[in-house]
Design an enzyme around this catalytic site. Sequence first.
Site, PDB file in Angstrom:
ATOM      1  N   HIS A 104       0.797  -1.222   0.000  1.00  0.00           N
ATOM      2  CA  HIS A 104       0.000   0.000   0.000  1.00  0.00           C
ATOM      3  C   HIS A 104       0.832   1.275   0.000  1.00  0.00           C
ATOM      4  O   HIS A 104       0.277   2.364  -0.159  1.00  0.00           O
ATOM      5  CB  HIS A 104      -0.958  -0.010   1.195  1.00  0.00           C
ATOM      6  N   ASP A 126      -9.908  -0.149   3.947  1.00  0.00           N
ATOM      7  CA  ASP A 126      -8.724  -0.767   4.555  1.00  0.00           C
ATOM      8  C   ASP A 126      -9.043  -1.198   5.981  1.00  0.00           C
ATOM      9  O   ASP A 126      -9.878  -0.577   6.653  1.00  0.00           O
ATOM     10  CB  ASP A 126      -7.575   0.254   4.567  1.00  0.00           C
ATOM     11  N   HIS A 128      -6.648  -1.005   8.138  1.00  0.00           N
ATOM     12  CA  HIS A 128      -5.689  -0.198   8.879  1.00  0.00           C
ATOM     13  C   HIS A 128      -5.808   1.278   8.510  1.00  0.00           C
ATOM     14  O   HIS A 128      -6.240   1.623   7.405  1.00  0.00           O
ATOM     15  CB  HIS A 128      -4.266  -0.672   8.583  1.00  0.00           C
ATOM     16  N   ASP A 130      -3.183   3.409   8.274  1.00  0.00           N
ATOM     17  CA  ASP A 130      -2.038   3.842   7.459  1.00  0.00           C
ATOM     18  C   ASP A 130      -1.690   5.300   7.715  1.00  0.00           C
ATOM     19  O   ASP A 130      -1.369   6.050   6.794  1.00  0.00           O
ATOM     20  CB  ASP A 130      -2.325   3.608   5.973  1.00  0.00           C
ATOM     21  N   HIS A 143       4.225   0.921   4.175  1.00  0.00           N
ATOM     22  CA  HIS A 143       2.831   0.654   3.803  1.00  0.00           C
ATOM     23  C   HIS A 143       1.862   0.988   4.943  1.00  0.00           C
ATOM     24  O   HIS A 143       0.650   0.994   4.725  1.00  0.00           O
ATOM     25  CB  HIS A 143       2.640  -0.790   3.321  1.00  0.00           C
ATOM     26  N   ASP A 228      -7.554  -1.858  -0.324  1.00  0.00           N
ATOM     27  CA  ASP A 228      -6.619  -2.815   0.262  1.00  0.00           C
ATOM     28  C   ASP A 228      -7.405  -4.099   0.525  1.00  0.00           C
ATOM     29  O   ASP A 228      -8.425  -4.073   1.212  1.00  0.00           O
ATOM     30  CB  ASP A 228      -6.053  -2.246   1.562  1.00  0.00           C
ATOM     31  N   ASP A 230      -6.946  -6.428   2.483  1.00  0.00           N
ATOM     32  CA  ASP A 230      -7.115  -6.824   3.885  1.00  0.00           C
ATOM     33  C   ASP A 230      -8.300  -6.123   4.536  1.00  0.00           C
ATOM     34  O   ASP A 230      -8.619  -6.368   5.706  1.00  0.00           O
ATOM     35  CB  ASP A 230      -5.834  -6.642   4.698  1.00  0.00           C
ATOM     36  N   GLU A 272      -2.084  -5.037  -2.021  1.00  0.00           N
ATOM     37  CA  GLU A 272      -1.825  -5.997  -0.934  1.00  0.00           C
ATOM     38  C   GLU A 272      -2.327  -7.415  -1.208  1.00  0.00           C
ATOM     39  O   GLU A 272      -2.619  -8.173  -0.291  1.00  0.00           O
ATOM     40  CB  GLU A 272      -2.388  -5.478   0.398  1.00  0.00           C
TER      41      GLU A 272
END
Length: 300
Positions: A104, A126, A128, A130, A143, A228, A230, A272
């Site tokens: 990412h 996402d 996360h 980030d 990332h 992303d 994830d 990702e």
Amino acid sequence: MTRPLRVIGVPMDLGADRRGVDMGPSAIRYAGLHDELVDLEYDPTDVGDLPVTHPEVGDPDAVTPRTGNAKYIGEVENVCTRLADEVAETLADGAFPLVLGGDHSIAIGSVNGSARDADVGVVWFDAHADFNTPETTPSGNVHGMPVAAFLGEGEFGDTDWAQANVKPENVALVGLRSIDRTEREELRESGVSVFTMSDIDERGITDVTEEALDVVGEGTDGIHVSLDLDWLDPNEAPGVGTPVKGGVTYREAHAALERTARRDVRSLEVVEVNPILDRSNRTADLAVELAASGLGKRII
């Protein structure tokens, strides 16, 4: 009439701490991306992959001035600078940029390219936030920093290559469920809109997505979408480097991207996908499906 679209591969794994995500662009292509784009009446041109230094060659301690604890930051800067040029050139040529990651960290380049000559909003799907910086990162992995980077947070405010023409109030993070303590504190003061999995549980994915899109679209020339894999629950997308339990379902993900496609989307990236960790290319298949939904595919 077909619509021109340019596929840009970025086999980057310098921003992550697990190998294999550099094979993501190939896995996504293998999953039938081209045929899906043609079926959607795009005219896709695949420009191949940007060259990326392998970690065995790069030096994790070779940092540019004022970067603190950020691994391979020099190489990340080089790749993201070239990616920004590629995305900006694609838009200037009247084509739609579809960027395939890679980790990412490449979003720093994608967002900068999309926002070079326009006021752009960013919706970030996402697990996360980030939102770490070289000063706050617990891992040094870039990332985990791209949102902070393109908003010029911390030491990124002293860089020309990372900070983009994007306002915090036009950024929405959707589906978060793993946020570092420092990120949480910084996000509360940032002006960025944050929608967690708890919000999705309480309100539903379509309501949350619509509000996020309203936020990022307010007063902008278009939207950059960063997906992303994830973001999804690991049971749906096993081939990611940083899985977090409790993510969105298959149908929730499609519903969100279908809603997104109704807005003025000017660029899209899918990141990702790690084939080494995947099962039968399942996550890459899902990446193609979700990209198609984000580009306008409907059931009927």
